[in-house]
Design an enzyme around this catalytic site. Sequence first.
Site, PDB file in Angstrom:
ATOM      1  N   TYR A  90     -41.163 -49.265  19.575  1.00 57.33           N
ATOM      2  CA  TYR A  90     -41.095 -49.887  18.190  1.00 57.33           C
ATOM      3  C   TYR A  90     -40.907 -48.215  17.265  1.00 57.33           C
ATOM      4  CZ  TYR A  90     -42.962 -50.893  13.596  1.00 57.33           C
ATOM      5  OH  TYR A  90     -43.051 -50.909  12.279  1.00 57.33           O
ATOM      6  N   ARG A 103     -68.470 -52.579   9.550  1.00 57.82           N
ATOM      7  CA  ARG A 103     -67.343 -51.522  10.208  1.00 57.82           C
ATOM      8  C   ARG A 103     -67.500 -51.272  11.490  1.00 57.82           C
ATOM      9  NH1 ARG A 103     -68.059 -46.320   9.939  1.00 57.82           N
ATOM     10  NH2 ARG A 103     -68.853 -46.347   7.549  1.00 57.82           N
ATOM     11  N   ASP A 163     -48.218 -51.261  25.810  1.00 56.91           N
ATOM     12  CA  ASP A 163     -48.094 -52.143  24.632  1.00 56.91           C
ATOM     13  C   ASP A 163     -47.450 -53.435  25.006  1.00 56.91           C
ATOM     14  OD1 ASP A 163     -47.396 -53.503  22.415  1.00 56.91           O
ATOM     15  OD2 ASP A 163     -46.892 -51.453  21.201  1.00 56.91           O
ATOM     16  N   LYS A 204     -47.640 -60.053  15.830  1.00 66.76           N
ATOM     17  CA  LYS A 204     -46.387 -60.764  16.246  1.00 66.76           C
ATOM     18  C   LYS A 204     -47.290 -62.093  16.873  1.00 66.76           C
ATOM     19  CE  LYS A 204     -44.943 -56.756  15.228  1.00 66.76           C
ATOM     20  NZ  LYS A 204     -44.994 -56.602  13.714  1.00 66.76           N
TER      21      LYS A 204
END
Length: 385
Positions: free
Chosen positions: A105, A53, A177, A202
């Site tokens: 988005y 992690r 972004d 994407k």
Amino acid sequence: MEVSKNHDFGTRAIHAGQRPDPTTGAIMTPIYQTSTYVQQSPGKIIGEYDYSRAANPTRAALEANLADLEGGRYGLCFASGVAATGVVLHLLSSGDKVLLGDDVYGGTNRLFHRVFAQLGIETVLVDMTDLDAVKSAMDERVKLVWLETPTNPTLKIADIEAISEITKANEVILAVDNTFATPYLQNPLALGADIVCHSTTKYIGGHSDSIGGALITNDPGLHERLKFIQLSEGAVPGIMECFLLLRSTKTLHVRMQRHCENAEKIAAHLDAHPKVDKVIYPGLESHPQHELAKKQMSGFGGMITIYIKGGLEESQLMLEKTRFFACAESLGGVESLIEHPAIMTHASVPADQRAKLGISDNLVRLSVGIEGVEDLIADLDQALG
Ligand code: P1T
């Protein structure tokens, strides 16, 4: 092979953050599918790793690769784009304010308005193409400006450099972004942004086979804070996803060249199409920020948004009829996709805001893939009827 920032993007895409495996010589970074690492004695770790992690060698190679492509010093990878966004929002405290681009988005909009609002973080929507609006929205409670450029889905272009001057003067973090542009077409850090965010789902992934996110920064203090939140919250990517992304970035430049070429041809074709009312594409001279796009980006990307003649019925029919353009959410894969933002990706945006932004029933978003462009044009023509 060590790369430096003087090397070409394609060279860095293939080599940055990666070297042959020291034990076997494997040219591909191994999939270190392990959750933990044996220690010599309590607290005395053998290499750099103690628990996946916190860090993992496959993920570390991807983080270094993405940081390099964005011209940043530090990269962090996440389980999704929204997980990455949430980590940036956790830099803030109750009572702080965020200026959020008015067109983002739908899931980003939802995260700010429906999740972080409950924690006392106020979101103010701003049209980031209007610098006066950005300036006048600033006050001492604003701690973060978050924008997309090009925006999803109306492809507005914000002047990152000009906005960074405003955020710097106000000591506010600027996060961009960069999902739609990718580091191949635009590098927000070089234009003054503090943090770059990606949905690696994407273009960076590029094959519609993984969900992921990334944050890149040049600021060591900011990186340490983001990394601490990442470790504490744990929205890290799986190791196989990291491997897939490392494989994908090796072809990002080649894929993006073809996405841009195809989209430019399709935008020009649709612009002259009798069944299409309006085409939004940053590469068209009719785009309101075309000059800025030329200056800020090295290409115009693979996303096109169109208003077709008619309403819901006509757009639904078009989305049912396309064959190569698959009707699906998401974008940036090698295969072309088509979607209806008002019903699909932006359904969670309140109707009045959608109306203000022009996300109407006849608005259709295309993610142009890298298939043969003539086949794509023929597909759109038959679907428009
Ligand atoms: O889906 P995820 O990896 O969590 O990424 C969220 C996200 C962040 N930023 C931008 C600009 C995005 O477009 C997305 C996700 N977008 C879609 C799923 C879509 O179809 O628009």
